[in-house]
Design a protein around this motif. Structure first.
Motif, PDB file in Angstrom:
ATOM      1  N   UNK A   1       0.820  -1.209   0.000  1.00 30.76           N
ATOM      2  CA  UNK A   1       0.000   0.000   0.000  1.00 30.76           C
ATOM      3  C   UNK A   1       0.856   1.262   0.000  1.00 30.76           C
ATOM      4  N   UNK A   2       2.058   1.177   0.571  1.00 34.32           N
ATOM      5  CA  UNK A   2       2.927   2.354   0.604  1.00 34.32           C
ATOM      6  C   UNK A   2       3.415   2.742  -0.783  1.00 34.32           C
ATOM      7  N   UNK A   3       3.176   1.907  -1.791  1.00 32.78           N
ATOM      8  CA  UNK A   3       3.596   2.219  -3.161  1.00 32.78           C
ATOM      9  C   UNK A   3       2.524   3.004  -3.917  1.00 32.78           C
ATOM     10  N   UNK A   4       1.436   3.381  -3.228  1.00 23.33           N
ATOM     11  CA  UNK A   4       0.385   4.091  -3.941  1.00 23.33           C
ATOM     12  C   UNK A   4       0.903   5.444  -4.431  1.00 23.33           C
ATOM     13  N   UNK A   5       0.355   5.912  -5.511  1.00 21.67           N
ATOM     14  CA  UNK A   5       0.819   7.142  -6.136  1.00 21.67           C
ATOM     15  C   UNK A   5      -0.163   8.272  -5.892  1.00 21.67           C
ATOM     16  N   UNK A   6       0.350   9.472  -5.959  1.00 21.07           N
ATOM     17  CA  UNK A   6      -0.495  10.650  -5.980  1.00 21.07           C
ATOM     18  C   UNK A   6      -1.035  11.084  -4.643  1.00 21.07           C
ATOM     19  N   UNK A   7      -0.434  10.656  -3.516  1.00 19.71           N
ATOM     20  CA  UNK A   7      -0.921  11.101  -2.218  1.00 19.71           C
ATOM     21  C   UNK A   7      -0.726  12.597  -2.081  1.00 19.71           C
ATOM     22  N   UNK A   8      -1.778  13.295  -1.709  1.00 16.86           N
ATOM     23  CA  UNK A   8      -1.710  14.744  -1.573  1.00 16.86           C
ATOM     24  C   UNK A   8      -0.885  15.125  -0.349  1.00 16.86           C
ATOM     25  N   UNK A   9      -0.246  16.306  -0.358  1.00 15.34           N
ATOM     26  CA  UNK A   9       0.590  16.719   0.766  1.00 15.34           C
ATOM     27  C   UNK A   9      -0.148  16.746   2.101  1.00 15.34           C
ATOM     28  N   UNK A  10      -1.440  17.064   2.077  1.00 18.68           N
ATOM     29  CA  UNK A  10      -2.196  17.140   3.324  1.00 18.68           C
ATOM     30  C   UNK A  10      -2.764  15.783   3.735  1.00 18.68           C
ATOM     31  N   UNK A  11      -2.396  14.751   3.018  1.00 13.54           N
ATOM     32  CA  UNK A  11      -2.849  13.411   3.369  1.00 13.54           C
ATOM     33  C   UNK A  11      -4.160  13.021   2.759  1.00 13.54           C
ATOM     34  N   UNK A  12      -4.781  13.871   1.967  1.00 13.65           N
ATOM     35  CA  UNK A  12      -6.048  13.497   1.336  1.00 13.65           C
ATOM     36  C   UNK A  12      -5.813  12.324   0.389  1.00 13.65           C
ATOM     37  N   UNK A  13      -6.702  11.354   0.385  1.00 14.65           N
ATOM     38  CA  UNK A  13      -6.491  10.176  -0.462  1.00 14.65           C
ATOM     39  C   UNK A  13      -6.592  10.539  -1.935  1.00 14.65           C
ATOM     40  N   UNK A  14      -5.829   9.890  -2.773  1.00 15.62           N
ATOM     41  CA  UNK A  14      -5.884  10.174  -4.206  1.00 15.62           C
ATOM     42  C   UNK A  14      -7.098   9.528  -4.853  1.00 15.62           C
ATOM     43  N   UNK A  15      -7.444  10.003  -5.997  1.00 10.16           N
ATOM     44  CA  UNK A  15      -8.514   9.373  -6.758  1.00 10.16           C
ATOM     45  C   UNK A  15      -8.113   7.948  -7.118  1.00 10.16           C
ATOM     46  N   UNK A  16      -9.026   7.026  -6.970  1.00 11.23           N
ATOM     47  CA  UNK A  16      -8.860   5.613  -7.326  1.00 11.23           C
ATOM     48  C   UNK A  16      -7.920   4.852  -6.409  1.00 11.23           C
ATOM     49  N   UNK A  17      -7.145   5.500  -5.535  1.00 12.50           N
ATOM     50  CA  UNK A  17      -6.231   4.764  -4.680  1.00 12.50           C
ATOM     51  C   UNK A  17      -5.258   3.928  -5.464  1.00 12.50           C
ATOM     52  N   UNK A  18      -4.624   4.524  -6.462  1.00 14.84           N
ATOM     53  CA  UNK A  18      -3.763   3.750  -7.367  1.00 14.84           C
ATOM     54  C   UNK A  18      -2.468   3.303  -6.701  1.00 14.84           C
ATOM     55  N   UNK A  19      -2.076   2.107  -7.011  1.00 11.39           N
ATOM     56  CA  UNK A  19      -0.720   1.647  -6.746  1.00 11.39           C
ATOM     57  C   UNK A  19       0.043   1.808  -8.055  1.00 11.39           C
ATOM     58  N   UNK A  20       1.228   2.341  -7.971  1.00 11.00           N
ATOM     59  CA  UNK A  20       2.024   2.621  -9.169  1.00 11.00           C
ATOM     60  C   UNK A  20       2.083   1.374 -10.056  1.00 11.00           C
ATOM     61  N   UNK A  21       1.517   1.466 -11.246  1.00 11.97           N
ATOM     62  CA  UNK A  21       1.422   0.310 -12.146  1.00 11.97           C
ATOM     63  C   UNK A  21       2.787  -0.209 -12.555  1.00 11.97           C
ATOM     64  N   UNK A  22       3.759   0.690 -12.656  1.00  8.81           N
ATOM     65  CA  UNK A  22       5.096   0.246 -13.080  1.00  8.81           C
ATOM     66  C   UNK A  22       5.782  -0.575 -11.990  1.00  8.81           C
TER      67      UNK A  22
END
Length: 908
Positions: free
Chosen positions: A836-857
Motif C-alpha cells: 500500500x505504501x507504493x500508492x501514487x499521488x498522495x496529496x501533501x495534506x494526506x487526502x487520499x488520491x482518486x482511485x487509490x492507485x498503486x504505481x502500475x510500473x
C-alpha cells in the motif's frame, strides 16, 4: 411464523449491539437499509433479560425472558416479521456459560438465601466444601468497595426493607437476602433496622453477627483472586459459571431459544465462550439435536439450524472435530487476513525499534510466560489452589508421590500452566484427544525447562510431581487406578479445563497485548504473538482448510470485542512497509512528548515510559479520523477524549506502571498530560510550541498513512466477502471504522448518512475520480454493497470450492489471488498485499488520491495465471469497467489493479 426456504447457512450477517438506547425496535428500523446493502441475517447480541442498564447483554439474569429493556418478546417478533418480509433472518447470541450475580437472578438469589439446600445449589459451580472454615458451606461475595471492617464501620453495609416489609442486606455492590430463621425481627421493620444500625457499636455488632449466619460471606472485592470458591467468568466476580452440563440446567437455559427456533423467530445461534463449558463437544451435539427436534414440531421440518461458537484458536490449532457446529465466529479468519496485510521483513525492523523503546529484549514467548505467571499469582490464585488441592489428594494415593507436600505440587504445576500452549483440552468421558496429548506433552517439556532455569537448588519432590502431571492432567484413568484416584483424576482435569481458558485470555489478550507495542495492528483478539505476517501461500493453505472443514463458518474482521477497528489495523499495517522512516519519526516524537509539561509535573513527578508513549503515538496515528484537521479544536478534543479512555484501560491492563487493583493515578495523569497538551494545542490560535509540533506531526503522519491504509482496508473487505465462509459485518463497519477498544467500538452508528449514501450509490462509483468518496468511506460502502450483491448472484461464492491462482513475476508475493468455483461458474479474486505504501499521488495534506492507485510500473512483470478452461474471453469485471484482453490465459497485475487494490472477475 413460517421460516422461508434457505440453503443452510446465512449469506451474510451484520452484528448489532443491543441495549436500552438501541433496542429491538431500533434494529427493526434498519431492516431495509441492511436488506438493500445485501445482508441476509441480523446477528444479535444477547436478548435474554440482563442486569438493568446492561450495555452488552452478557450479564444474564433470566434465560427465559426477552429483555424488557430491549422491547421484550413482542419487539423481537416484530423484528423477525420485518426481516422475513425482506427474506432475512436472525442469528442469536446465547450465553450458556454464566449469569450475573444480581438480585434479579432468581436462581442465584435462591442460592444466597438457602445455601447448599437451595434447589439451585448445584446449578452453579460452587465448592461447598471449601477447606477454609470461614467459607465451608458458604460462598464468597466479593463485592465490597473496601475491606469488610471498614465497610461495616463506614455504613456501606446495612439493612433495609421493601414495600412488602421484606428485610434484606444492601451494600454498594448489590442486595442480599436474609436467610430464614437468622434474623430476630422486631414488631416493625424500622425497629429491626435500628437494632442493626451500623452507625452504633451495638448495631454494628448485631449486623456482623447477622451476616455471620448467612450462606454468603461479604468481602472486599480484591479478595476474590485468593478466596473465590465458585467458578467465575474469567476474573469477573459478578458473573457466575453455570453448570449447563447438567440436563435440568441445560433445559432451563435453552427453553426460550428452542421455542423461538421452533416458531421460526430465529434461524440459529452463536454460542458465547464455548471454552467455559465443562464438555463443549457434548454440549454442541446436544444443542443441535435439541434444535432439530424443536424444528420438527408442528408437523413440518425446519431447515438445519446454523450454529457457530466463539472460539479462540491458537496458531495451527483446529476446531475439534465432532462438535457438529458450522465453525467459529471468525476470530481465526480475522487473524489470518490481518497478518496477510503485513510485511514480515518490516515487522522484524519494528521489533528492534520496540526493544529500544521498551528496554525489554525478551522474546515474545518469555514475555507471555511472565504474563501468565503474574495472572496465576495475582488473579487466579484461588483457582490454582483448588487444582493443587485435588492433585494433592491424588498424590497421596500414589506411593511415588504420597510424601510430596502441596507446596511441591504448586512448584511443578505453575510452570506447567505457564507453558500450556492453547486455551484448553477437550477430551470427553475421561479420554484425551490426540491434540490434547500433544499440547499437554508440550506443556510438560517446556514446564520442566522453566523449572530448571529458575531453580537455585535441587527440588526432588517437585521433579517427582512434574513427572506425573502429564498422566494426571491428560490421560484417562488406567487399570491401576482405584475408584477414588479415577474420580480425582477426572476432577483434576475438569479443574484444569476451567482454569486454562481464563488464564490464556487474560494473560495474552488483556496483559501481553497491552505490554508489547512492536506494532499494535498485530495485537488483536485471536492473534498469535508468534506470527508477525503471513505470505500468500500459508494464507491459501489456511483458507483451503477452512473450505474443507467449516465452509460456512463466520468471517469477521471486526467484532464487539476488538481492540482496534479493522481500518485502524489496516492503516497501522502500512508501517511494516516503511519501518525505518517511521522509527526515526517515532523516536523524535516520543523524546519530545516525554518532556512535555515537565515543569507542571515537577522534579518528583512521574515521567511516562517511552514504550507507553510509543503505543500512544501508534494509537493516535492509527485512529486519527480522515477528515480531522489539527486546527479543528472540538474535533481534536473529542478524539483525545476517546484516546484517553483507551490509554487508561491500556495502562491498567498492562499491569506494569498501573493496574485495576491499585491504579497509579499520578502515572496515569502524566501519560494523559500528553493528550491534554495536544487538545490545548488545537485550541490555541498561535503555533510554535512543543505541543503544536507534536500535534502537527501526528496529523501529518496520519495523513501519510491514510490513503495506503484505505487500500489495505479495501483488500481486507474483499477477502472477507469472497473467501470460504459467511461474511460478518460488525455494525458501522460498512464505512471506515477507526474505533478503539470497548466502549469506543460500541458507539452509535449514523444510519441516516449510510442510508442516503447507499441510495445514491451508482455502478460507476468504484471507478469514480472523486476523492471525497474515499475520505468519508463511501468507497468502502460501495465495495461492500457490490460484493454482497455478487454473493447473492453467484452460488460459487457461497458454496464453491477454493483454488489458489498461480502468480508469477517480481512482485508475486504481493498478490493474493484465488478462484471460487462451482457447477455454474467461477469468481476470480485478486488483492494487493503489503504494498500500500507504493500508492501514487498522495496529496501533501494526506487526502487520499482518486482511485487509490498503486504505481502500475511497480508491479513490473507480475502476472496471474488463469485456471484451466478459462480465458479472459469468458470473464467480465464485477466491480467496474475494467477492460480485459481479448483472449489470454494470463493477466498483468499492473492492469488488473490499475484503479483499485482489488479485482473481482466472474465467468460469463
Amino acid at each position: 411464523m413460517s421460516r422461508p426456504h434457505r440453503d443452510g447457512a446465512p449469506r451474510a450477517t451484520v452484528r448489532l449491539q443491543l441495549h436500552k438506547d438501541f433496542t429491538l425496535d431500533h434494529a427493526r428500523a434498519q431492516v431495509d437499509y441492511y436488506a438493500d446493502l445485501g445482508i441476509s441475517h441480523f446477528y444479535l447480541s444477547p436478548v435474554t433479560r440482563a442486569r438493568p442498564g446492561s450495555t452488552h447483554g452478557y450479564d444474564v439474569v433470566d434465560h427465559g425472558e426477552v429483555n424488557p429493556e430491549l422491547g421484550g418478546e413482542p419487539a423481537l417478533r416484530a423484528l423477525a416479521d420485518a426481516l422475513r418480509a425482506r427474506g432475512m433472518g436472525i442469528l442469536l447470541d446465547i450465553v450458556p456459560n454464566h449469569m450475573a450475580t444480581h438480585w434479579d437472578n432468581a436462581w442465584w438469589r435462591d442460592v444466597l438465601t438457602h445455601g447448599r439446600h437451595s434447589a439451585y445449589a448445584d446449578w452453579f459451580d460452587i465448592d461447598w466444601h471449601d477447606p477454609d472454615p470461614w467459607l465451608s458451606g458458604r460462598l464468597l461475595a466479593p463485592t465490597l468497595g473496601r475491606p469488610y471492617l471498614a465497610a461495616l464501620q463506614n455504613g456501606d453495609i446495612r439493612l433495609t426493607w421493601d414495600e412488602a416489609g421484606q428485610i434484606y442486606v444492601i451494600e454498594a455492590g448489590g442486595r442480599y437476602p436474609v436467610a430464614p430463621g437468622t434474623l430476630e425481627r422486631q414488631a416493625v421493620p424500622a425497629q429491626t433496622l435500628a437494632a442493626h444500625d451500623p452507625q452504633t457499636e451495638a448495631g454494628r455488632a448485631a449486623l456482623h453477627a447477622l451476616l455471620s449466619r448467612q450462606h454468603y460471606r461479604l468481602a472486599w472485592w480484591p479478595t476474590a483472586a485468593d478466596q473465590i470458591n465458585w467458578r467465575r467468568f474469567f476474573e469477573i466476580s459478578d458473573l457466575a459459571g453455570v453448570r449447563v452440563d447438567r440436563p435440568e440446567v441445560h433445559a432451563a437455559v435453552h427453553a426460550l431459544v428452542l421455542r423461538l427456533y421452533a416458531e421460526g423467530v430465529i434461524d440459529g445461534v452463536r454460542i458465547d465462550h464455548i471454552d467455559g463449558l465443562a464438555q463443549p463437544a457434548m454440549y454442541c451435539r446436544r444443542l443441535r439435536a435439541d434444535l432439530r427436534h424443536a424444528g420438527q414440531q408442528g408437523g413440518r421440518a425446519q431447515p438445519e439450524p446454523y450454529i457457530v461458537v466463539e472460539k479462540i484458536l491458537a496458531e495451527d490449532e483446529a476446531l475439534p472435530s465432532g462438535w457438529q457446529t458450522d465453525g467459529t465466529t471468525g476470530y481465526d479468519f480475522m487473524e489470518d487476513v490481518n497478518a496477510a496485510l503485513h510485511d514480515a521483513a518490516g515487522v522484524a525492523v519494528l521489533e528492534q525499534g520496540w526493544q529500544a523503546f521498551s528496554g525489554d529484549s525478551r522474546t515474545p514467548s518469555e514475555q507471555l510466560e511472565a504474563a501468565r505467571r503474574l495472572m496465576l499469582a495475582r488473579h487466579f490464585s484461588a483457582e490454582n489452589a483448588a487444582l493443587v488441592r485435588v492433585l494433592a489428594r491424588l498424590a497421596r494415593l500414589d506411593p511415588s508421590t504420597c510424601d510430596c507436600p502441596p507446596q511441591s505440587i504448586s512448584r511443578a504445576l505453575v510452570p506447567w500452566l505457564v507453558a500450556f500452549p492453547v486455551y484448553r483440552t477437550y477430551g470427553e468421558g475421561g479420554s484425551a484427544t490426540r491434540a490434547d496429548l500433544a499440547y499437554c506433552q508440550a506443556a510438560s517439556l517446556r514446564g520442566q525447562r522453566i523449572m530448571e532455569d529458575a531453580r537455585q537448588e535441587p527440588d526432588e519432590a517437585a521433579d517427582r510431581i512434574a513427572d506425573r502431571l502429564l498422566g494426571w492432567l491428560a490421560l484417562p484413568p488406567g487399570a491401576d487406578d482405584t475408584p477414588e484416584s479415577a474420580r480425582l483424576r477426572r476432577r483434576a482435569q475438569n479443574r484444569l479445563r476451567h482454569l486454562t481458558p481464563p488464564l490464556a485470555a487474560k494473560a495474552l489478550e488483556d496483559t501481553y497485548f497491552y505490554r508489547r507495542g512492536t506494532l499494535l495492528s498485530r495485537n488483536e483478539v485471536g492473534a498469535s504473538p508468534y506470527v508477525h505476517a503471513l505470505a500468500p501461500q500459508p494464507l491459501h493453505e489456511r483458507l483451503m482448510r477452512r473450505a474443507q472443514a467449516h465452509p460456512q463458518a463466520l468471517l469477521a474482521t471486526a467484532t464487539h470485542d476488538h481492540k482496534r477497528g479493522e481500518d485502524v489495523r489496516a492503516r497501522l499495517a502500512v508501517l511494516s512497509e516503511m519501518p525505518q522512516p517511521w522509527l526515526a519519526f517515532a523516536g523524535s516524537w516520543v523524546a519530545r512528548a516525554a518532556v512535555l509539561d515537565a515543569d507542571a509535573r515537577g522534579p518528583a513527578g512521574p515521567v511516562p515510559q517511552p514504550g507507553d508513549l510509543y503505543m500512544l503515538l501508534q494509537t493516535l496515528v492509527g485512529a486519527w479520523p480522515p477528515a480531522l484537521a489539527p486546527t479543528d479544536a472540538d474535533g481534536v478534543h473529542a478524539f483525545c477524549e476517546r484516546v484517553g479512555q483507551w490509554q487508561t484501560k491500556a495502562l491498567r491492563e498492562a499491569k506494569l506502571d498501573s493496574n485495576w487493583y491499585v491504579p497509579d493515578e499520578a502515572y496515569e495523569a502524566a501519560c494523559g498530560a500528553v493528550l491534554q497538551a495536544l487538545s490545548r494545542a488545537a485550541r490555541s490560535p498561535a503555533g510554535g510550541t512543543a505541543s503544536h509540533g507534536l500535534l502537527r506531526d501526528v496529523a501529518q503522519w496520519a495523513g501519510r498513512l491514510t490513503g495506503p491504509g484505505m487500500l489495505n482496508s479495501l483488500a481486507q473487505a474483499t477477502l472477507r466477502l469472497t473467501a470460504p465462509g459467511v461474511p460478518d459485518l460488525y455494525q458501522g463497519t460498512d464505512r471506515w471504522d477507526f474505533s478503539l477498544v470497548d466502549p469506543d467500538n460500541r458507539r452509535p452508528v449514523d444510519y441516516a448518512v449510510r442510508r442516503a449514501a447507499l441510495q445514491a450509490t451508482d455502478p460507476g462509483m468504484l471507478a469514480s475520480a472523486d476523492p471525497a468518496i474515499w475520505q468519508d468511506g463511501r468507497i468502502k460502502q460501495a465495495l461492500v454493497h457490490r460484493l454482497l450483491a455478487l454473493r447473492a448472484e453467484r452460488n460459487e461464492l457461497r458454496r464453491g470450492t477454493y483454488h489458489p491462482l498461480a502468480v508469477e513475476g517480481a512482485r508475486a508475493e504481493h498478490v493474493i489471488a484465488y478462484a471460487r468455483r462451482g457447477s455454474r461458474g467461477a469468481t476470480l479474486v485478486m488483492a494487493a498485499r503489503a504494498c500500500a505504501a507504493r500508492m501514487t499521488g498522495t496529496a501533501p495534506d494526506g487526502a487520499p488520491p482518486a482511485h487509490g492507485r498503486i504505481d502500475a510500473t511497480w508491479w513490473r512483470d507480475t502476472r496471474i495465471q488463469l485456471p484451466a478452461n478459462l480465458t479472459t474471453a469468458g470473464l467480465r469485471d464485477a466491480l467496474g469497467n475494467l477492460a480485459l484482453p481479448a483472449s489470454t490465459r494470463t493477466l498483468a497485475v499492473g492492469d488488473l489493479l490499475r484503479t483499485l487494490p482489488v479485482a473481482v472477475l466472474v465467468s460469463r
